[in-house]
Design an enzyme around this catalytic site. Structure first.
Site, mmCIF file in Angstrom:
data_model
loop_
_atom_site.group_PDB
_atom_site.id
_atom_site.type_symbol
_atom_site.label_atom_id
_atom_site.label_comp_id
_atom_site.label_asym_id
_atom_site.label_seq_id
_atom_site.Cartn_x
_atom_site.Cartn_y
_atom_site.Cartn_z
ATOM 1 N N SER A 1 78.774 -19.827 -71.463
ATOM 2 C CA SER A 1 78.203 -18.574 -71.948
ATOM 3 C C SER A 1 77.884 -17.635 -70.794
ATOM 4 O O SER A 1 77.601 -18.062 -69.669
ATOM 5 C CB SER A 1 76.938 -18.849 -72.754
ATOM 6 O OG SER A 1 75.955 -19.481 -71.953
ATOM 7 N N HIS B 1 80.406 -31.171 -70.664
ATOM 8 C CA HIS B 1 79.260 -30.701 -69.888
ATOM 9 C C HIS B 1 77.992 -31.389 -70.365
ATOM 10 O O HIS B 1 77.804 -31.618 -71.569
ATOM 11 C CB HIS B 1 79.083 -29.186 -70.035
ATOM 12 C CG HIS B 1 77.780 -28.695 -69.473
ATOM 13 N ND1 HIS B 1 77.523 -28.687 -68.128
ATOM 14 C CD2 HIS B 1 76.651 -28.246 -70.075
ATOM 15 C CE1 HIS B 1 76.287 -28.234 -67.928
ATOM 16 N NE2 HIS B 1 75.746 -27.970 -69.092
ATOM 17 N N HIS C 1 68.165 -22.008 -65.020
ATOM 18 C CA HIS C 1 66.900 -21.921 -65.746
ATOM 19 C C HIS C 1 65.807 -21.271 -64.906
ATOM 20 O O HIS C 1 64.643 -21.254 -65.298
ATOM 21 C CB HIS C 1 66.459 -23.306 -66.215
ATOM 22 C CG HIS C 1 67.328 -23.854 -67.304
ATOM 23 N ND1 HIS C 1 68.505 -24.518 -67.043
ATOM 24 C CD2 HIS C 1 67.207 -23.814 -68.655
ATOM 25 C CE1 HIS C 1 69.062 -24.872 -68.188
ATOM 26 N NE2 HIS C 1 68.304 -24.464 -69.174
#
Length: 772
Positions: free
Chosen positions: A448, A656, A709
């Site tokens: 993404s 993944h 993150h």
């Protein structure tokens, strides 16, 4: 029939409650604070309003004892790190300068300082921040948060029970701090930590706490005699204190096993035990130790992790059995309701009869209260509720949604050869390299790209009919064109289309599969301010038509470089959904795998040369007890291979995984037989690369070099150094270069910079390898 008598009144309680609010008010306030639009006072006011609203909801529903301290701005384990003063050295200055900003720096990092490592909370999809400890760690009590929230609840006139992560679980979840000598065991700090817990308990007692709950879910895992001894020492050390509240130790998510005798004999006043999926094992173990005479038992008979309506009669039977095994029996959920959405009544798009099969946090609270009333007053007192519950269970069992003859016939014909590639990896990799012509250390992303405000607005406009489907799809095409152009300009080797059309990596597929329900407001916290709406796998699963092919082929039409087809794998589809509980998990996994297998076949037929089937949840769904793992890994890896094994040898299959402990499933990763695997590795400093090497993993791997993150952008030099570390474990002809995970939650400015640095680092190290 009466289950018990009025004199043994059972109390209703829960272990914890969703934090976000009905409209995700907490998420919006925190992200507004990060952007400078919300002041600290406004953030604290929003948080306080949410806590009081949730407590009042619980009390109004009939809950006798509300939990406090479970509310968090980011993560309850991070809150515990603050409570015991275990602030990592690199964050101490930030915490000293501003406690709130320092707290978020530990969670998210800054451009200058890396955050704490993040991983999964046992076998859930919730992420916690891993404590970093060493032999020089000095603990210091800070009970401000816990005392403040208790006083807030007491000021409302409520009976309240503070909930803390227990000291043994805290230490078992911790890791040695960076630079600490290998082999250091954080559990050796227990005797240093217990006085800090004693001080916190004293503070809570002084603030008015009658009971305090110590969560010790680590005790439902396999534990060594030394670890069980530490649990006994912790309970004894805290139990003999005079200036403390009564102690309720909670073990949940699985059976307590050898830990139960330790806890049963400990000088504590109560135990909270999970009697849902492992009810029989915990019942037998409780009977074997002679019950809990003189102790309070909080019986978790309502599942806090799934969304199906409780079988009230079955739960009452369990509670009835427990009455003879403890001094008093109270009724609760199995664990915190953090893991389920807030309120099923908010879902107006689900057919009303199906909605009656569902139970979110508020409905589970009502079930707990109903069961407590039935346990106290007898089944006659709740007869209407029991009758309605029987009807709901019967409706679900008889529904055509839950039984599709065609799906079941197809799954019954699957053979072992259907789940095996036609050629071994050694032959496949030669064919793939000839087809793809990739350089050494090929670069790619996990899938993404940032979901921009424009994309989210377009999706909202489509739902509200402000634009039509054609208008929405044109916006998606524009986004794909920009993403592909950026990747080409940056120099990535294997591209992605960016997933502009996808709202979520699981929900997107669930919306297109039969047997799946999606919610409008069923938000559940994954980590920090990241909330997801897990689909509900309610019936037999099939794929009516292609789901991703046209967007992937459109992206491929824009470039000569390979574009990956991107799918979510069958195990992750189950793990990140609320899965049906009326058939074995392997059956549901096989149905999902066959549906996804059809999509893989259509992608390949459309010319896609690289197909990634993500399984980030493979490790998190690993059973907590070793005895249960072989059976799980057998059906989980078969489901992945069933999804991917129908392709030609020269089609490259990627997978993944992210944010989990991989060392104990490396053999299963090997058994997936994927050609390339990408894994989270940036925060753990390439630990997974070393684990793969130790196992002798024979295929290609991309341990992540960019922690997505965190908002910080790693420099090219930093990324290159991580790559060199990776090369110490994985040879260059099998090493890929990629971020830890997808980039959906990141902004475009940081994404551009980080990926440009990543490609520059790959080129630098590629030259070094070629020169040597």
């Amino acid at each position: 029939m009466s289950v018990t008598t009025e004199s043994a009144a059972a109390r209703a309680t829960v272990h914890g409650y969703p934090r976000q609010g009905q409209q995700r008010e907490l998420k919006k306030a925190i992200e507004g604070y990060w952007k400078g639009r919300v002041t600290p006072d406004a953030l604290n006011a929003t948080a306080g309003d949410l806590r009081r609203t949730h407590w009042r909801q619980l009390a109004d529903a009939g809950v006798h004892e509300v939990p406090t301290g479970d509310f968090s701005y980011y993560d309850h384990v991070l809150d515990t790190t603050v409570m015991v003063g275990a602030i990592p050295g690199r964050h101490r200055a930030a915490v000293a300068a501003d406690a709130l900003d320092g707290y978020f720096a530990m969670a998210r990092g800054t451009q200058e300082v890396a955050p704490l490592e993040m991983t999964k909370w046992f076998d859930t999809n919730y992420h916690y921040l891993v404590p970093e400890l060493g032999p020089d760690t000095v603990f210091a009590a800070d009970s401000t948060k816990q005392v403040t929230e208790l006083k807030e609840a007491l000021a409302l006139g409520l009976s309240a029970r503070p909930v803390l992560v227990g000291p043994v679980t805290y230490l078992l979840l911790a890791k040695p701090a960076p630079g600490v000598t290998a082999g250091f065991d954080p559990l050796t700090l227990l005797d240093r930590l217990l006085p800090v817990y004693a001080e916190v308990l004293a503070d809570l007692r002084a603030a008015g706490a009658e009971w305090v709950q110590l969560d010790e879910p680590a005790l439902v895992q396999d534990r060594t005699p030394a670890e069980l001894g530490a649990a006994e020492r912790a309970c004894r050390g805290l139990g003999v204190l005079t200036d403390r509240p009564k102690l309720l130790v909670a073990g949940y998510f699985d059976r307590l096993g050898d830990a139960l005798p330790v806890l049963a004999k400990a000088p504590i006043e109560g135990l909270a035990i999970d009697f849902t999926e492992t009810a029989a094992a915990n019942l037998d173990a409780l009977a074997a130790v002679g019950g809990l005479p003189g102790k309070r038992l909080v019986a978790g008979v309502v599942n806090g992790r799934n969304v199906w309506v409780n079988d009230l009669e079955k739960s009452l039977a369990t509670l009835g059995t427990l009455l003879g095994l403890a001094d008093r029996v109270d009724v609760s959920t199995s664990c915190s309701l953090l893991h389920v959405p807030l309120d099923a009544a908010a879902e107006h798009d689900i057919e009303p009869q199906i909605l009656r099969w569902l139970s979110f946090a508020r409905q589970k609270t009502a079930e707990v209260v109903t069961l407590a009333r039935g346990l106290t007053h007898g089944t006659e007192a709740i007869a209407p509720s029991l009758a309605a519950n029987r009807a709901d269970l019967a409706s679900r069992a008889a529904s055509p949604l839950t039984h599709d003859a065609a799906v079941r016939a197809r799954t019954s014909t699957v053979t072992d050869s259907d789940a095996r590639r036609s050629k071994p990896y050694a032959e496949r990799t030669t064919a793939q390299q000839a087809r793809l012509a990739l350089p050494l250390l090929p670069t790619t992303t996990v899938g993404s790209f940032p979901q921009t405000t424009e994309l989210r607005t377009a999706r909202a406009d489509l739902r509200a009919a402000r634009i039509d489907t054609a208008g929405y799809e044109e916006r998606v095409r524009n986004e794909i064109r920009e993403v592909v152009a950026f990747q080409e300009k940056t120099g990535l080797d294997v591209l992605v289309h960016g997933e502009a059309e996808r709202n979520d990596m699981v929900q997107y597929f669930a919306e297109q599969l039969t047997g799946c329900l999606v919610t409008q407001h069923g938000w559940v916290q994954s980590y920090g301010t990241r909330y997801v709406r897990p689909p509900i796998l309610a019936g037999d699963i099939s794929r009516p038509e292609p789901m991703t092919v046209r967007w992937t082929t459109y992206a491929q039409s824009l470039t000569s470089r390979p574009v990956k087809g991107m799918l979510t794998g069958p195990v992750t589809m189950l793990a990140w959904s609320f899965v049906r509980d009326d058939q074995p998990l392997p059956d549901t996994a096989r149905q999902m795998a066959l549906a996804l297998r059809d999509e893989v076949a259509d992608l390949e037929a459309a010319g896609t040369s690289v197909i990634q089937v993500d399984e980030p949840a493979l490790r998190e769904t690993l059973p907590l007890r070793a005895a249960d793992r072989a059976a799980y890994l057998e059906w989980a890896t078969e489901a992945f291979r069933l999804t991917t094994s129908g392709v030609r040898p020269d089609t490259q299959i990627h997978t993944h995984m992210c944010y989990a402990e991989f060392g104990d499933i490396v053999e299963a990763i090997d058994d997936l037989d994927a050609d390339v695997i990408s894994l989270e590795a940036a925060r753990s400093h390439m630990q997974v690369a070393r684990e793969l090497a130790a196992h002798g993993y024979p295929r290609e791997a991309g341990p992540g070099v960019y922690d997505i993150h965190s908002p910080r952008v790693p420099s090219a030099a930093e990324t290159a150094e991580l790559l060199r570390t990776g090369l110490g474990a994985i040879p260059p002809e099998r090493l890929w270069v990629n971020p830890d995970c997808g980039l959906k939650t990141r902004g475009w400015p940081e994404t551009r910079s980080a990926l440009e640095n990543m490609v520059a680092a790959a080129r630098t190290v590629r030259r070094e390898v070629s020169a040597s």
